[in-house]
Design an enzyme around this catalytic site. Structure first.
Site, PDB file in Angstrom:
ATOM      1  CB  SER A  72      51.865  47.015  29.956  1.00  0.00           C
ATOM      2  OG  SER A  72      53.030  47.147  29.185  1.00  0.00           O
ATOM      3  CB  ALA A  73      55.861  44.440  32.443  1.00  0.00           C
ATOM      4  CB  CYS A  74      55.873  45.791  27.315  1.00  0.00           C
ATOM      5  SG  CYS A  74      56.453  44.143  26.987  1.00  0.00           S
ATOM      6  CB  THR A  75      55.031  50.961  28.631  1.00  0.00           C
ATOM      7  OG1 THR A  75      54.286  50.701  29.814  1.00  0.00           O
ATOM      8  CG2 THR A  75      54.217  50.575  27.431  1.00  0.00           C
ATOM      9  CB  SER A  76      57.516  49.695  33.324  1.00  0.00           C
ATOM     10  OG  SER A  76      58.124  48.422  33.340  1.00  0.00           O
TER      11      SER A  76
END
Ligand code: PLP
Lengths: 165, 415
Positions: free
Chosen positions: B341-345
């Site tokens: 996910s974008a939020c972990t990247s």
């Protein structure tokens, strides 16, 4: 400034993530709104029950990271009992502070929560009572604009790369 | 902002823990740690370039490790450059090849699903007049040899295509891809990032014909902090880091001797009973994969099935929920995974790998990577399978998208 970005949460955020307050669709809501997009990875739905220009109940749903869930939950706590004008004046910094702080790359979570709230209030005046109080700005607020930009951005990306959303 | 120590206190230590995030860094077995310990203060604590006993003892560790690496990849000749991780070895492969070349050739071909430690150094060369061409992959992550052949021209300097994809487990047919390249022009350098292949599939550099190949210690239960670049005899490479005092010309700085000693031990553990280890991983992989696919509705498997998939890789998109919240929810339950996910990247973009196989953004945001290892057993996987469905269910109760999907299904049923 340090370029490190630790992704950790405050006790308040972890607590609201584990036990969200005011969760779920409100069947008898006066007004509801949604902000964000699935493609961007965050969507917040806000439900408000309004009587005499006062929010007497609020609930939320959230598709997003732990911070997003906590921000949506806490804003429903913050608006309960407030007049619509008081609720409108809540800033994303207020939400961030109420959460005990957010990692900088998660600021958009509280911006989205405020965007969703403001959208609901605007919708209430435009579509339900059909009047425009003088404290409500004609132009979209910063948070409403940001939510809209996020929603439009992904449409643009999909169109650019030929993917049908 | 809150201190990590406070956060950890609130998170608590789950009574049962299963670590499935071997993609990002690994659990190191006690035997490996034990093999490292003497090299801090009992022997070989010197500098391997220096002529004194602790220095020679340190060099012995380097020598013995390189012998083992050579044996496990069947390298006869060539050089093994030791770096301080896989990222550095990949940077050396890409930028070192560009610097070592005559500069007439300025095209670098990679695949769309390479690790960022290939993509970013390649892109960094664009500033200096190089052109990076990214080959798309099919729905399972495979590169089409015909398309590769079409992209090769007199300007092509190098091709870098990984052996096994780190996120979706696609095992690329490297031999065919090397032949495709070399048939057209045998002066083109072929690099393969084998970080996620080492210890999982058999590697024979002579048979494959690759010129450069990257390995990393922490991907085979060795410690973090050791990378290796295999360089075939005759391949021209120029150092990209400068500074003296190392036993090798291509990478300066003192070798991390305790970590190399640990890597050495990890090689032993990985390659004794190699076939049994692989068989065990495959069994656990399929148990986990089928368990989730059969028990959680609205999921998608990312990557190929069967023998074309890495024996340790399970990657699943959970629809209507966002991956970062899944990693947090599972962490609270003692199941440790990562997400595309974008939020972990931290770059607010979802996994380029999941997008490259044709998944939609929302499908990439809900993707979770599980990596099993030979140190897991059936009970671990059973525990994971007891935690994943309720975790997803809890987040779907929060998600408006899951509710909308349920309502849509209900409407269809009512009609
Ligand atoms: C395919 C691949 N290449 C390279 C690397 C980088 O290796 P390191 O973590 O040792 O820098 C990784 C690590 O995640 C990887 O998965």
């Amino acid at each position: 400034m340090s370029t490190r970005t630790p992704l950790i949460y405050t006790p308040k955020i972890l607590d609201l993530f584990r036990n969200p307050k005011n969760l779920g669709k409100m069947e008898d809501a006066t007004v509801s709104s949604q902000a964000g997009s699935p493609a961007c990875g965050d969507v917040i739905t806000i439900y408000l029950k309004i009587e005499d220009s006062r929010i007497i109940d609020a609930s939320f749903e959230s598709y997003g990271c732990a911070a997003n869930i906590a921000a949506a939950s806490i804003i429903t706590e913050m608006v309960k009992g407030k007049t619509l004008k008081e609720a409108w004046d809540i800033t994303w910094e207020d939400v961030t502070n109420e959460l005990g702080g957010l990692p900088s790359i998660k600021y958009h979570c509280s911006i989205l929560a405020v965007g969703g709230l403001k959208r609901a209030i605007r919708k209430y005046f435009q579509e339900i009572v059909k009047m425009h109080p003088d404290w409500l700005p004609k132009d979209l607020s910063k948070e409403e604009r940001q939510a809209l930009e996020e929603e439009e951005l992904i449409e643009r990306i999909y169109r650019k790369y030929g993917v049908v959303p | 902002m809150v201190k990590v120590s406070e956060f950890l206190k609130q998170h608590g230590k789950p009574s049962r823990e299963v670590y499935l995030d071997h993609e990002n860094s690994g659990w190191v077995p006690p035997e490996v740690v034990e093999a490292m310990l003497p090299y801090f203060n009992q022997r070989g604590y010197g500098h391997p370039s220096i002529t004194n006993l602790p220095g020679w003892e340190a060099y012995e560790v380097v020598e013995s490790t390189l012998e083992k690496v050579n044996k496990t990849i069947n390298a006869r000749g060539g050089e093994l450059v030791i770096t301080h991780n896989g990222t550095e070895a990949n940077n050396l492969a890409i930028i070192g090849t560009a610097l070592g070349s005559g500069r007439e050739r300025r095209k670098i071909i990679t695949s769309a699903i390479e690790h960022v430690s290939i993509l970013f150094p390649a892109r960094s060369l664009e500033e200096y007049g190089y052109r990076v061409v990214t080959i798309p992959v099919d729905k399972e992550g495979f590169v089409d040899p015909d398309m590769l052949s079409m992209l090769i021209d007199y300007e092509t300097l190098m091709v870098s295509i990984q052996m096994v994809n780190h996120e979706i487990g696609t095992i690329q047919n490297i031999k065919t891809l090397v032949e495709t390249v070399k048939d057209k022009d045998d002066r083109i350098i072929f690099h393969t990032d084998a970080v996620d292949a080492y210890g999982r599939i058999k590697i024979d550099v002579e048979e494959l014909g690759v010129d450069l190949m990257t390995l990393s210690s922490h991907k085979i239960h060795g410690p973090r902090g050791v990378g290796v670049l295999y360089v075939r005899e005759g391949v021209r490479l120029k150092p990209i880091m400068h500074g003296a005092l190392s036993t090798q010309k291509m990478w300066p700085g003192v070798e991390n001797i305790p970590a190399i000693a640990g890597f050495n031990k990890a090689i032993d553990l990985t390659f004794t009973n190699f076939d049994d280890n692989v068989k065990k991983m495959k069994m656990l992989r399929d148990m986990l994969m089928d368990g989730i696919l059969n028990n959680v509705p609205e999921v998608l498997l990312n990557g190929p099935r069967g023998d074309k998939r890495a024996p340790d890789n399970v990657n699943i998109s959970f629809l209507h929920v966002e991956g970062e919240s899944i990693t947090v929810e599972l962490s609270l339950r003692g199941v440790y995974v990562s997400s595309g996910s974008a939020c972990t990247s931290r770059v607010l973009e979802p996994s380029h790998v999941i997008l490259a196989i044709g998944r939609r953004y929302e499908e990439a945001h809900g993707s979770i990577l599980f990596k099993v290892s030979r140190y897991h057993n059936k009970e671990d996987i059973e525990y994971v399978l007891s935690q994943v469905p309720p975790a997803i269910e809890r987040l779907r109760i929060i998600s408006p998208l899951a509710r909308e999907s349920r309502e849509a299904v209900k409407k269809v049923v009512e009609v």
